[in-house]
Design a protein around this motif. Structure first.
Motif, PDB file in Angstrom:
ATOM      1  N   ASP A 175       3.847   3.182  -0.394  1.00  0.00           N
ATOM      2  CA  ASP A 175       2.598   2.659  -0.908  1.00  0.00           C
ATOM      3  C   ASP A 175       2.035   1.562  -0.015  1.00  0.00           C
ATOM      4  O   ASP A 175       0.829   1.499   0.223  1.00  0.00           O
ATOM      5  CB  ASP A 175       2.838   2.118  -2.330  1.00  0.00           C
ATOM      6  N   ASP A 176       2.901   0.678   0.499  1.00  0.00           N
ATOM      7  CA  ASP A 176       2.421  -0.414   1.344  1.00  0.00           C
ATOM      8  C   ASP A 176       1.765   0.121   2.609  1.00  0.00           C
ATOM      9  O   ASP A 176       0.703  -0.349   3.017  1.00  0.00           O
ATOM     10  CB  ASP A 176       3.576  -1.347   1.720  1.00  0.00           C
ATOM     11  N   SER A 200      -1.581   1.611   1.805  1.00  0.00           N
ATOM     12  CA  SER A 200      -2.541   0.582   1.401  1.00  0.00           C
ATOM     13  C   SER A 200      -3.076  -0.179   2.608  1.00  0.00           C
ATOM     14  O   SER A 200      -4.271  -0.496   2.668  1.00  0.00           O
ATOM     15  CB  SER A 200      -1.889  -0.391   0.414  1.00  0.00           C
ATOM     16  N   SER A 240      -5.450   2.081   4.335  1.00  0.00           N
ATOM     17  CA  SER A 240      -6.674   2.161   3.540  1.00  0.00           C
ATOM     18  C   SER A 240      -7.543   0.924   3.755  1.00  0.00           C
ATOM     19  O   SER A 240      -8.763   1.017   3.945  1.00  0.00           O
ATOM     20  CB  SER A 240      -6.319   2.313   2.059  1.00  0.00           C
TER      21      SER A 240
END
Length: 425
Positions: A241-242, A245, A248
Motif C-alpha cells: 500500500d505504501d 500511495s 499515486s
C-alpha cells in the motif's frame, strides 16, 4: 533483557499516543471498550503505531483468554491447536481473543479455513497487517470484521511518548540523575518515521550510551542520538500500500502542476531505489496528463528516462528530476486519454458497425469487384491535402472522441482545421 519498547508498552488506552482519529474520549475504540462489545477487527497500518498494544489492552479489559500468534511462522493447524488447548480454560474466561500478526502471510485457502474458528462467536479475531487488507485479506473475513487504519504517529505525539518513557526510566533504574537534552528527543522524533517502537529503541540506545557509572547518572545528548540513529528508513513496499500511495501522490502532484510536491515524492521513490516505477509513471504522465498540450513532452521525457536508466542511481536522479520538474510545469491536457477511453468504452458497450467499404483493404485481385476502396478519395490529390469523406462506421458516424482542450497547441490545430473545412464548404 526485554527491549525498552516492550517494557514501556502502554497497558491503558489513555496512555497510547497517536491515532487520535480512532482513540480518545468519545472515539470509536474507546466506545467499543466502554460497551465491552468487541467485534472481529483488522488493524491495518505501519509498524510501531500501536496495533499490538491495542490488542493487548482489549484482551485485558474484556477478561478473555489471549492467544497471540504470528502468521509468518504458523499455519491454520497451529492456530487451531492453540485455540483447542485454550478451550479447556474457558470456564475462567469470557471467550478467546486471537491476536494474529501478519495475517497477509496466510494464503487464501488458509484464510478460508480460519473462518471456522471465528464463525461461532467464541473466538474474537484481532488481526494485524501492514498491507492494505482489501488487497491481502479474504473477503469473507473482511465482511465479518471491522477495519481500523493506524497511521504513522505525528512528530508531536512521538515526542510526547518519548517524554513519557523518560519519566518511566526513573522507575526502571536507580540512577541519581537522568539528564535529557530536548534536541535529542526531537532528533529521534525526526528520524523514526512515525514509528513509536523505533523511537523507543533509539531512546534506549541513547540511554545506554549516556550511562556514567562514576557519577551514577545518565546524560542523553543530541550527539549520542545522532551517533546511534543511523539512516532514516522510509515506509515503502513496491507491491504494498505504501508503494502504491507514493506513486499515486507522485502522479497526482505532476498532474496538479505542483513541482515541489512532485520532487518530494520523487525523492521518496529514489530513496527506495524504485527507478522502474518512476520511469513508467513519468512516461504515462507525458501522454495522459500533458498529451497534445505539449506534444514534444513524451520525447523529452523518454530522453530523460533513457538517460536515467543508462546512468543508474544515484546519478540517474538528475534526469529524473529534470523530467519531473518539466512535466509538472508543462500545460496540461487529458484529451488523448479521454479520446481513447471513450472509443474503447464504445467497443465494449455499443454496436459500432462495419468499416466503411471505401476504407477497406483494396490491395488484392478481385477487391474492386467487391466494391472495396472504389470510392475512396486520396486526400493528397486535393488542395490543402484534405477532402471531406466519411471515415467512421455508419452506426457511429457522428461520434466525437477527440475533444480539444483549451491550450495553445490544441487551439491552434482546432482553428486550422475549422478554417480549412469552412473553405471546403
Amino acid at each position: 533483557m526485554q527491549p525498552l519498547a516492550d517494557r514501556l508498552r502502554p497497558k491503558d488506552i489513555n496512555d497510547i499516543v497517536g491515532q487520535s482519529h480512532i482513540i480518545g474520549k468519545g472515539k470509536i475504540i474507546n466506545k467499543i471498550l466502554e460497551n465491552n462489545t468487541i467485534p472481529n477487527m483488522i488493524l491495518y497500518g505501519p509498524p510501531g503505531t500501536g496495533k499490538t498494544t491495542l490488542a493487548n489492552i482489549i484482551a485485558n479489559i474484556t477478561n478473555k483468554k489471549y492467544i497471540k500468534l504470528n502468521a509468518v511462522n504458523c499455519g491454520v493447524k497451529e492456530i487451531k491447536d492453540a485455540i483447542d488447548s485454550s478451550r479447556q480454560d474457558l470456564f475462567s474466561y469470557n471467550g478467546i481473543v486471537l491476536m494474529l500478526d501478519e495475517i497477509q502471510a496466510l494464503n487464501r485457502k488458509q484464510q478460508q479455513s480460519l473462518l471456522e474458528v471465528i464463525e461461532d462467536g467464541s473466538i474474537t479475531l484481532i488481526a494485524s497487517t501492514a498491507d492494505n487488507p482489501y488487497f491481502v485479506v479474504y473477503k469473507a473475513i473482511l465482511s465479518r470484521s471491522t477495519i481500523f487504519e493506524f497511521k504513522t504517529i505525528e512528530r508531536k505525539d512521538i515526542i510526547k511518548g518519548l517524554n513519557n518513557a523518560v519519566k518511566k526510566l526513573y522507575e526502571l533504574y536507580t540512577y541519581e540523575n537522568i539528564n535529557v537534552e530536548d534536541d535529542a528527543l526531537e532528533y529521534i522524533a525526526d528520524t523514526c518515521n512515525g514509528d513509536m517502537r523505533s523511537a523507543l529503541n533509539k531512546l534506549e540506545l541513547v540511554f545506554n550510551l549516556g550511562v556514567d557509572i562514576l557519577s551514577n547518572s545518565v546524560n542523553m545528548t543530541l550527539d549520542n542520538a545522532i551517533n546511534c540513529s543511523g539512516v532514516k528508513m522510509l515506509n515503502y513496499d513496491r507491491k504494498g500500500d505504501d508503494g502504491y500511495s507514493i506513486l499515486s501522490a507522485f502522479h497526482k502532484s505532476l498532474r496538479g502542476s505542483d513541482a515541489d510536491a512532485a520532487i518530494h515524492y520523487l525523492a521518496r521513490l529514489i530513496k527506495a531505489g524504485d527507478i522502474q516505477a518512476i520511469t513508467r509513471r513519468l512516461l504515462c504522465v507525458a501522454s495522459e496528463d500533458i498529451g497534445l498540450a505539449v506534444p514534444q513532452a513524451i520525447t523529452i521525457t523518454e530522453a530523460c528516462v533513457s538517460a536515467a536508466l543508462q546512468l543508474g542511481l544515484p546519478e540517474g536522479r538528475i534526469p529524473l528530476a529534470q523530467a519531473t520538474i518539466y512535466l509538472a510545469t508543462c500545460p496540461k491536457s487529458n484529451s488523448v486519454i479521454t479520446a481513447i477511453d471513450m472509443a474503447l468504452n464504445d467497443l465494449d458497450n455499443i454496436e459500432t458497425g462495419d468499416i466503411p467499404i471505401h476504407l477497406k483493404d483494396a490491395h488484392y485481385a478481385g477487391a474492386k469487384k467487391l466494391g472495396r476502396g472504389v470510392e475512396y478519395k486520396y486526400p493528397h490529390n486535393y488542395p490543402y491535402n484534405y477532402v471531406e469523406q466519411q471515415y467512421l462506421p455508419d452506426a457511429i458516424k457522428d461520434k466525437k472522441y477527440y475533444i480539444p482542450n483549451k491550450n495553445k497547441n490544441e487551439i491552434a490545430f482546432e482553428t486550422y482545421w475549422n478554417n480549412l473545412k469552412n473553405i471546403k464548404k
